[in-house]
Design an enzyme around this catalytic site. Structure first.
Site, PDB file in Angstrom:
ATOM      1  N   SER A  49       0.854  -1.197   0.000  1.00 26.91           N
ATOM      2  CA  SER A  49       0.000   0.000   0.000  1.00 26.91           C
ATOM      3  C   SER A  49       0.890   1.248   0.000  1.00 26.91           C
ATOM      4  O   SER A  49       2.106   1.142   0.192  1.00 26.91           O
ATOM      5  CB  SER A  49      -0.871   0.002   1.256  1.00 26.91           C
ATOM      6  OG  SER A  49      -0.041   0.141   2.404  1.00 26.91           O
ATOM      7  N   ASP A  80      -1.008  -1.425  -4.148  1.00 26.01           N
ATOM      8  CA  ASP A  80      -2.390  -1.494  -3.679  1.00 26.01           C
ATOM      9  C   ASP A  80      -2.904  -0.076  -3.375  1.00 26.01           C
ATOM     10  O   ASP A  80      -2.189   0.724  -2.759  1.00 26.01           O
ATOM     11  CB  ASP A  80      -2.403  -2.358  -2.395  1.00 26.01           C
ATOM     12  CG  ASP A  80      -3.802  -2.653  -1.892  1.00 26.01           C
ATOM     13  OD1 ASP A  80      -4.724  -2.743  -2.715  1.00 26.01           O
ATOM     14  OD2 ASP A  80      -3.959  -2.814  -0.658  1.00 26.01           O
ATOM     15  N   HIS A  81      -4.111   0.228  -3.793  1.00 30.02           N
ATOM     16  CA  HIS A  81      -4.755   1.524  -3.493  1.00 30.02           C
ATOM     17  C   HIS A  81      -3.861   2.731  -3.749  1.00 30.02           C
ATOM     18  O   HIS A  81      -3.676   3.575  -2.855  1.00 30.02           O
ATOM     19  CB  HIS A  81      -5.229   1.577  -2.031  1.00 30.02           C
ATOM     20  CG  HIS A  81      -6.385   0.676  -1.761  1.00 30.02           C
ATOM     21  ND1 HIS A  81      -7.665   0.933  -2.199  1.00 30.02           N
ATOM     22  CD2 HIS A  81      -6.449  -0.502  -1.108  1.00 30.02           C
ATOM     23  CE1 HIS A  81      -8.476  -0.044  -1.817  1.00 30.02           C
ATOM     24  NE2 HIS A  81      -7.747  -0.942  -1.170  1.00 30.02           N
ATOM     25  N   ASP A 102      -6.693   3.986  -7.431  1.00 28.93           N
ATOM     26  CA  ASP A 102      -7.952   4.030  -6.689  1.00 28.93           C
ATOM     27  C   ASP A 102      -8.522   5.445  -6.689  1.00 28.93           C
ATOM     28  O   ASP A 102      -8.167   6.275  -5.855  1.00 28.93           O
ATOM     29  CB  ASP A 102      -7.717   3.535  -5.252  1.00 28.93           C
ATOM     30  CG  ASP A 102      -8.987   3.586  -4.414  1.00 28.93           C
ATOM     31  OD1 ASP A 102     -10.051   3.986  -4.950  1.00 28.93           O
ATOM     32  OD2 ASP A 102      -8.924   3.243  -3.220  1.00 28.93           O
ATOM     33  N   HIS A 178     -12.932  -2.631   4.412  1.00 34.65           N
ATOM     34  CA  HIS A 178     -11.583  -2.914   4.912  1.00 34.65           C
ATOM     35  C   HIS A 178     -11.599  -3.095   6.430  1.00 34.65           C
ATOM     36  O   HIS A 178     -12.513  -2.613   7.103  1.00 34.65           O
ATOM     37  CB  HIS A 178     -10.634  -1.760   4.564  1.00 34.65           C
ATOM     38  CG  HIS A 178     -10.294  -1.699   3.108  1.00 34.65           C
ATOM     39  ND1 HIS A 178     -10.637  -0.634   2.309  1.00 34.65           N
ATOM     40  CD2 HIS A 178      -9.652  -2.577   2.306  1.00 34.65           C
ATOM     41  CE1 HIS A 178     -10.211  -0.861   1.078  1.00 34.65           C
ATOM     42  NE2 HIS A 178      -9.615  -2.034   1.048  1.00 34.65           N
ATOM     43  N   GLY A 209     -11.231  -5.927   0.890  1.00 28.89           N
ATOM     44  CA  GLY A 209     -11.859  -6.090   2.196  1.00 28.89           C
ATOM     45  C   GLY A 209     -12.372  -7.503   2.393  1.00 28.89           C
ATOM     46  O   GLY A 209     -13.472  -7.726   2.896  1.00 28.89           O
ATOM     47  N   ALA A 210     -11.546  -8.487   2.000  1.00 30.33           N
ATOM     48  CA  ALA A 210     -12.044  -9.872   1.935  1.00 30.33           C
ATOM     49  C   ALA A 210     -11.530 -10.763   3.063  1.00 30.33           C
ATOM     50  O   ALA A 210     -11.710 -11.972   3.013  1.00 30.33           O
ATOM     51  CB  ALA A 210     -11.678 -10.468   0.582  1.00 30.33           C
ATOM     52  N   ASN A 257      -8.186  -9.533  -2.110  1.00 29.23           N
ATOM     53  CA  ASN A 257      -7.216  -8.822  -1.269  1.00 29.23           C
ATOM     54  C   ASN A 257      -7.348  -9.193   0.204  1.00 29.23           C
ATOM     55  O   ASN A 257      -8.451  -9.153   0.768  1.00 29.23           O
ATOM     56  CB  ASN A 257      -7.451  -7.315  -1.400  1.00 29.23           C
ATOM     57  CG  ASN A 257      -6.925  -6.770  -2.706  1.00 29.23           C
ATOM     58  OD1 ASN A 257      -6.740  -7.510  -3.669  1.00 29.23           O
ATOM     59  ND2 ASN A 257      -6.675  -5.478  -2.731  1.00 29.23           N
ATOM     60  N   ASP A 259      -5.392  -8.496   3.965  1.00 24.64           N
ATOM     61  CA  ASP A 259      -4.381  -7.860   4.810  1.00 24.64           C
ATOM     62  C   ASP A 259      -4.696  -8.111   6.290  1.00 24.64           C
ATOM     63  O   ASP A 259      -3.872  -8.639   7.039  1.00 24.64           O
ATOM     64  CB  ASP A 259      -4.335  -6.353   4.510  1.00 24.64           C
ATOM     65  CG  ASP A 259      -3.181  -5.652   5.223  1.00 24.64           C
ATOM     66  OD1 ASP A 259      -2.397  -6.346   5.903  1.00 24.64           O
ATOM     67  OD2 ASP A 259      -3.048  -4.426   5.109  1.00 24.64           O
TER      68      ASP A 259
HETATM   69  P1  13P Z   1      -8.915  -6.669   4.559  1.00 28.90           P
HETATM   70  O1  13P Z   1      -8.845  -5.513   5.499  1.00 28.90           O
HETATM   71  O2  13P Z   1     -10.237  -7.334   4.589  1.00 28.90           O
HETATM   72  O3  13P Z   1      -7.796  -7.629   4.749  1.00 28.90           O
HETATM   73  O4  13P Z   1      -8.766  -6.064   3.061  1.00 28.90           O
HETATM   74  C1  13P Z   1      -7.498  -5.757   2.550  1.00 28.90           C
HETATM   75  C2  13P Z   1      -7.567  -5.016   1.279  1.00 28.90           C
HETATM   76  O5  13P Z   1      -8.591  -4.863   0.642  1.00 28.90           O
HETATM   77  C3  13P Z   1      -6.306  -4.452   0.781  1.00 28.90           C
HETATM   78  O6  13P Z   1      -6.475  -3.709  -0.381  1.00 28.90           O
HETATM   79  O1  G3H Z   2      -6.680  -1.697   1.988  1.00 38.71           O
HETATM   80  C1  G3H Z   2      -5.847  -1.355   2.794  1.00 38.71           C
HETATM   81  C2  G3H Z   2      -4.784  -2.295   3.203  1.00 38.71           C
HETATM   82  O2  G3H Z   2      -5.205  -3.082   4.282  1.00 38.71           O
HETATM   83  C3  G3H Z   2      -3.531  -1.545   3.488  1.00 38.71           C
HETATM   84  O3  G3H Z   2      -3.611  -0.859   4.687  1.00 38.71           O
HETATM   85  O4  G3H Z   2      -2.893   1.452   4.161  1.00 38.71           O
HETATM   86  O5  G3H Z   2      -2.726   0.537   6.492  1.00 38.71           O
HETATM   87  O6  G3H Z   2      -1.182  -0.268   4.707  1.00 38.71           O
HETATM   88  P1  G3H Z   2      -2.541   0.288   5.038  1.00 38.71           P
HETATM   89 ZN    ZN Z   3      -8.372  -2.718  -0.457  1.00 41.37          ZN
END
Ligand code: 13P
Ligand code: G3H
Ligand code: ZN
Length: 311
Positions: A49, A80-81, A102, A178, A209-210, A257, A259
């Site tokens: 991220s 990511d994002h 994003d 998320h 957000g999975a 995804n 995390d």
């Molecule tokens: P989670 O918070 O559900 O693990 O989602 C992570 C995510 O979407 C990262 O882009």
């Molecule tokens: O979608 C978000 C991911 O969980 C990354 O989170 O921005 O705290 O690294 P972060």
């Molecule tokens: Zn995400």
């Protein structure tokens, strides 16, 4: 083997399975992800991220993930994002093989024009692009149908969006959020919406957000919590059930995804180690079990998503 998102997701789209995209910030998480991928013979997306870039720096993340990509399984190095266009451009120019732009919080016109810009930069370097349409939020936050329609991805708009931007994968909003607090109880996702989006776009779709927020793992983060006075940790946390994930994959999700589940596994193992071995002060002894537990979580996801054995 280092690769881009496009061919990995093209295969997943054709084979009706999903590839896990796991967030990393450090060596232990990266090792857990790549070891799980090798052991399950699974393609994998390792993503950072903008926060990870702030934390570790692009150069360290790149060195670590490109080293992981020397293994036999296909590895995508993904941003990511990416919300800041400067960061997205830097990632494209620095060796990421895939980026997510994003613009989902922006007015749709601006999201489209910025995504088109990113696609043009990326094409010149052979980098893939994921884009997002719709707002990620727990479905239970919406009280009326109108409110739900205003936030979740509209199937017709999704088709127009992918035609206008030519992105390689589309992240959609069907009710996930998320973090560790996605639902009040059971998973509620708008599967009809997902089905319709897949039918219209016929392209790789992404579920953010999975995380599953496994109750047993959450419980493990509470080791000796009464002594430490923090038993409220992750109180009422709920994620996406394995059954809902399996259904989403069946209906056309091809990138998933994760995390939060890794964060919870990391926290559970570090607490257990520190609380059971009061003399530990070797970082390897403290972080090694965390790597092992995160690896178990990743392996489970690869089996669940159907990517195991596809490398
Ligand atoms: P989670 O918070 O559900 O693990 O989602 C992570 C995510 O979407 C990262 O882009
Ligand atoms: O979608 C978000 C991911 O969980 C990354 O989170 O921005 O705290 O690294 P972060
Ligand atoms: Zn995400």
């Amino acid at each position: 083997m280092l690769t881009t998102l496009k061919p990995v997701l093209a295969k997943a789209h054709k084979g009706n399975y999903a590839v896990g995209a796991f967030n990393t910030n450090n060596l232990e998480i990266t090792l857990a992800i790549i070891e799980a991928a090798v052991e399950t013979r699974s393609p994998v997306i390792i993503q950072t991220s903008e926060g990870a870039v702030d934390y570790a720096g692009m150069d360290y993340l790149k060195a670590m993930i490109l080293t992981a990509a020397k293994s036999k399984v296909p590895v995508v190095f993904h941003l990511d994002h990416g919300k800041d266009l400067k960061v997205v451009k830097k990632a494209i120019d620095s060796g990421y093989t895939s980026v997510m732009y994003d613009g989902s919080a922006l007015p749709e016109k601006e999201n489209i024009s910025n995504t088109r810009k990113v696609v043009a930069w990326a094409r010149r370097k052979g980098v893939s692009v994921e884009a997002e349409l719709g707002a990620l939020a727990g479905i239970e936050d919406f009280v009326s149908v109108e409110e739900k329609d205003a936030h979740l991805t509209d199937p017709r708009k999704a088709l127009a969006f992918v035609k206008a931007t030519k992105c390689d994968a589309l992240a959609i909003a069907i009710g996930t959020a998320h973090g560790a607090f996605k639902f009040k109880g059971e998973t509620v996702l708008d599967f009809d919406r997902l089905k319709r989006i897949k039918e219209l776009t016929k392209m790789p779709l992404v579920l953010h957000g999975a995380s599953g927020i496994d109750a047993a793992l959450v419980e493990r983060t509470k080791t000796q919590c009464s002594i430490l006075g923090d038993c409220a940790r992750l109180e009422n946390a709920h994620g996406v059930s394995d059954a809902a994930i399996a259904k989403a994959v069946k209906l056309g999700i091809n990138k998933i995804n994760v995390d939060s589940d890794l964060r919870i596994a990391f926290t559970a193992a570090v607490r257990e180690t520190l609380l059971s071995d009061k003399k530990a002060f070797d970082p390897r002894k403290i972080l090694g079990p965390a790597k092992t537990l995160m690896k178990e979580v990743v392996k489970h996801k690869m089996e669940l998503f159907g990517s195991a054995g596809r490398a």
